[in-house]
Design a protein around this motif. Structure first.
Motif, mmCIF file in Angstrom:
data_model
loop_
_atom_site.group_PDB
_atom_site.id
_atom_site.type_symbol
_atom_site.label_atom_id
_atom_site.label_comp_id
_atom_site.label_asym_id
_atom_site.label_seq_id
_atom_site.Cartn_x
_atom_site.Cartn_y
_atom_site.Cartn_z
ATOM 1 N N THR A 1 -18.239 -44.989 -11.786
ATOM 2 C CA THR A 1 -18.579 -45.645 -10.526
ATOM 3 C C THR A 1 -19.181 -44.625 -9.559
ATOM 4 O O THR A 1 -19.131 -43.411 -9.800
ATOM 5 C CB THR A 1 -17.331 -46.265 -9.883
ATOM 6 N N ALA A 2 -19.725 -45.117 -8.446
ATOM 7 C CA ALA A 2 -20.289 -44.226 -7.433
ATOM 8 C C ALA A 2 -19.198 -43.340 -6.842
ATOM 9 O O ALA A 2 -19.398 -42.137 -6.620
ATOM 10 C CB ALA A 2 -20.968 -45.042 -6.341
ATOM 11 N N ASP A 3 -18.023 -43.915 -6.581
ATOM 12 C CA ASP A 3 -16.918 -43.125 -6.023
ATOM 13 C C ASP A 3 -16.484 -42.020 -6.975
ATOM 14 O O ASP A 3 -16.191 -40.897 -6.552
ATOM 15 C CB ASP A 3 -15.729 -44.044 -5.712
ATOM 16 N N LEU A 4 -16.434 -42.342 -8.272
ATOM 17 C CA LEU A 4 -16.061 -41.335 -9.254
ATOM 18 C C LEU A 4 -17.094 -40.212 -9.294
ATOM 19 O O LEU A 4 -16.741 -39.026 -9.361
ATOM 20 C CB LEU A 4 -15.941 -41.974 -10.639
ATOM 21 N N LEU A 5 -18.370 -40.567 -9.230
ATOM 22 C CA LEU A 5 -19.426 -39.552 -9.226
ATOM 23 C C LEU A 5 -19.285 -38.614 -8.031
ATOM 24 O O LEU A 5 -19.358 -37.396 -8.169
ATOM 25 C CB LEU A 5 -20.805 -40.226 -9.187
ATOM 26 N N ILE B 1 -27.294 -42.432 -8.087
ATOM 27 C CA ILE B 1 -28.144 -41.530 -8.867
ATOM 28 C C ILE B 1 -29.571 -41.537 -8.332
ATOM 29 O O ILE B 1 -30.205 -40.487 -8.174
ATOM 30 C CB ILE B 1 -28.118 -41.930 -10.359
ATOM 31 N N ARG B 2 -30.078 -42.741 -8.024
ATOM 32 C CA ARG B 2 -31.427 -42.843 -7.483
ATOM 33 C C ARG B 2 -31.519 -42.225 -6.086
ATOM 34 O O ARG B 2 -32.462 -41.494 -5.779
ATOM 35 C CB ARG B 2 -31.864 -44.311 -7.433
ATOM 36 N N GLU B 3 -30.541 -42.520 -5.247
ATOM 37 C CA GLU B 3 -30.569 -42.030 -3.866
ATOM 38 C C GLU B 3 -30.516 -40.508 -3.785
ATOM 39 O O GLU B 3 -31.187 -39.900 -2.955
ATOM 40 C CB GLU B 3 -29.387 -42.622 -3.093
ATOM 41 N N GLN B 4 -29.708 -39.892 -4.645
ATOM 42 C CA GLN B 4 -29.527 -38.442 -4.580
ATOM 43 C C GLN B 4 -30.365 -37.679 -5.602
ATOM 44 O O GLN B 4 -30.295 -36.459 -5.670
ATOM 45 C CB GLN B 4 -28.049 -38.104 -4.764
ATOM 46 N N GLY B 5 -31.157 -38.409 -6.393
ATOM 47 C CA GLY B 5 -32.019 -37.745 -7.371
ATOM 48 C C GLY B 5 -31.250 -36.995 -8.436
ATOM 49 O O GLY B 5 -31.663 -35.900 -8.860
ATOM 50 N N LEU B 6 -30.134 -37.574 -8.897
ATOM 51 C CA LEU B 6 -29.315 -36.918 -9.906
ATOM 52 C C LEU B 6 -29.916 -37.104 -11.301
ATOM 53 O O LEU B 6 -30.652 -38.062 -11.551
ATOM 54 C CB LEU B 6 -27.894 -37.481 -9.887
ATOM 55 N N THR B 7 -29.583 -36.192 -12.183
ATOM 56 C CA THR B 7 -30.036 -36.261 -13.576
ATOM 57 C C THR B 7 -28.816 -36.357 -14.471
ATOM 58 O O THR B 7 -27.851 -35.615 -14.303
ATOM 59 C CB THR B 7 -30.844 -35.003 -13.953
ATOM 60 N N TRP B 8 -28.854 -37.291 -15.429
ATOM 61 C CA TRP B 8 -27.715 -37.433 -16.325
ATOM 62 C C TRP B 8 -28.171 -37.623 -17.760
ATOM 63 O O TRP B 8 -29.285 -38.064 -18.022
ATOM 64 C CB TRP B 8 -26.821 -38.611 -15.894
ATOM 65 N N THR B 9 -27.300 -37.264 -18.681
ATOM 66 C CA THR B 9 -27.562 -37.441 -20.108
ATOM 67 C C THR B 9 -26.306 -37.988 -20.768
ATOM 68 O O THR B 9 -25.198 -37.841 -20.252
ATOM 69 C CB THR B 9 -27.960 -36.126 -20.801
ATOM 70 N N PRO C 1 -23.488 -50.482 -11.331
ATOM 71 C CA PRO C 1 -24.642 -50.565 -10.422
ATOM 72 C C PRO C 1 -24.540 -49.604 -9.248
ATOM 73 O O PRO C 1 -25.540 -49.003 -8.845
ATOM 74 C CB PRO C 1 -24.604 -52.023 -9.960
ATOM 75 N N SER C 2 -23.334 -49.451 -8.693
ATOM 76 C CA SER C 2 -23.185 -48.529 -7.554
ATOM 77 C C SER C 2 -23.468 -47.091 -7.978
ATOM 78 O O SER C 2 -24.046 -46.303 -7.214
ATOM 79 C CB SER C 2 -21.773 -48.633 -6.968
ATOM 80 N N ALA C 3 -23.074 -46.727 -9.204
ATOM 81 C CA ALA C 3 -23.340 -45.381 -9.705
ATOM 82 C C ALA C 3 -24.843 -45.166 -9.889
ATOM 83 O O ALA C 3 -25.384 -44.108 -9.543
ATOM 84 C CB ALA C 3 -22.616 -45.163 -11.024
ATOM 85 N N ARG C 4 -25.528 -46.181 -10.413
ATOM 86 C CA ARG C 4 -26.972 -46.055 -10.618
ATOM 87 C C ARG C 4 -27.705 -45.951 -9.278
ATOM 88 O O ARG C 4 -28.698 -45.217 -9.162
ATOM 89 C CB ARG C 4 -27.487 -47.242 -11.431
#
Length: 237
Positions: free
Chosen positions: A57-61, A87-95, A81-84
């Motif tokens: 989730t966004a909170d967990l991230l 990710i978009r707002e802060q420009g994070l990269t994940w794999t 959805p909140s996590a995604r």
């Protein structure tokens, strides 16, 4: 120029100055190695945070990545959805990690925040079963421990820090971690029997080189495994 007393007085003077300089340097080095110091690397290698949870989730991230720009998740983890959005707002990269890493050489990791001569000497004598990594804070050491154990890179991690309780508490936020504070090799044996500790945290301030070496050797004698009832016990709350 020849000296009235005979010989070359300039070479004698240069030799004396060189001896004095070497004595001063030796005294300074000895003073700075006398007590443990907080290791503050000028430049820390970029790390990738690994999240072992099945639902991200966004909170967990926000809680776990702690300013990191990159992170990894398990093969079947779900990004909400909140996590995604985050990710978009802060420009994070994940794999996504599709297969667990396997241990190929060193089986145990020493995540060292507070280092002193006894720590380095103990590590030198432990051999190839151990790898040393210098960290800048208990929080970064805890994150590394969670990532290393969760991904199967190391069987266990020893966090060496002046704040061992903080490091163990932070590491225990992950359900895959069984971290505890130890002060003696007997503590390690108890922790392994009671909870199959895969992360130990210790303060090197009052531990000599031989005692530290014995403690770490005891930790690495067996592959840490949780007790048979661990899954039930860990869900009590």
């Amino acid at each position: 120029m020849p000296s009235p007393l005979g010989g070359d007085w300039t070479s004698g003077l240069m030799h004396t100055d060189q001896q004095t300089l070497e004595q001063i340097v030796a005294a300074v080095v000895k003073k700075h190695l006398a007590a443990p110091i907080e290791m503050r690397p000028a430049e820390t290698a970029a790390r990738v945070t690994y999240l072992s949870e099945s639902i991200i989730t966004a909170d967990l991230l926000k809680e776990q990545i702690n300013g990191d720009r990159r992170f990894q998740i398990s093969e079947k983890a779900i990004l909400t959805p909140s996590a995604r959005d985050l990710i978009r707002e802060q420009g994070l990269t994940w794999t996504r990690v599709t297969t667990a890493s396997t241990v190929t050489s060193a089986t145990f990791l020493a995540a060292v925040v507070t280092a002193g001569p006894q720590v380095m000497r103990a590590m030198e004598q432990l051999g190839s079963d151990w790898k040393l990594d210098l960290l800048e804070s208990p929080a970064s050491a805890a994150r590394l421990a969670v990532s290393a154990v969760s991904r199967g890179e190391y069987a266990g991690v020893a966090i060496v820090s002046g704040q061992p309780r903080l490091a163990a508490c932070l590491a225990n936020r992950s359900p895959k971690i069984r971290a505890t504070v130890v002060n003696h090799s007997e503590d390690v044996a108890t922790a392994m029997n009671e909870m199959g500790a895969n992360v130990i945290a210790l303060d090197p301030a009052n531990i000599g080189m031989f005692a530290m070496k014995t403690l770490l050797q005891r930790f690495s004698k067996q592959n840490p495994q949780p007790p048979a009832n661990w899954e039930t016990t860990s869900r009590l709350w």
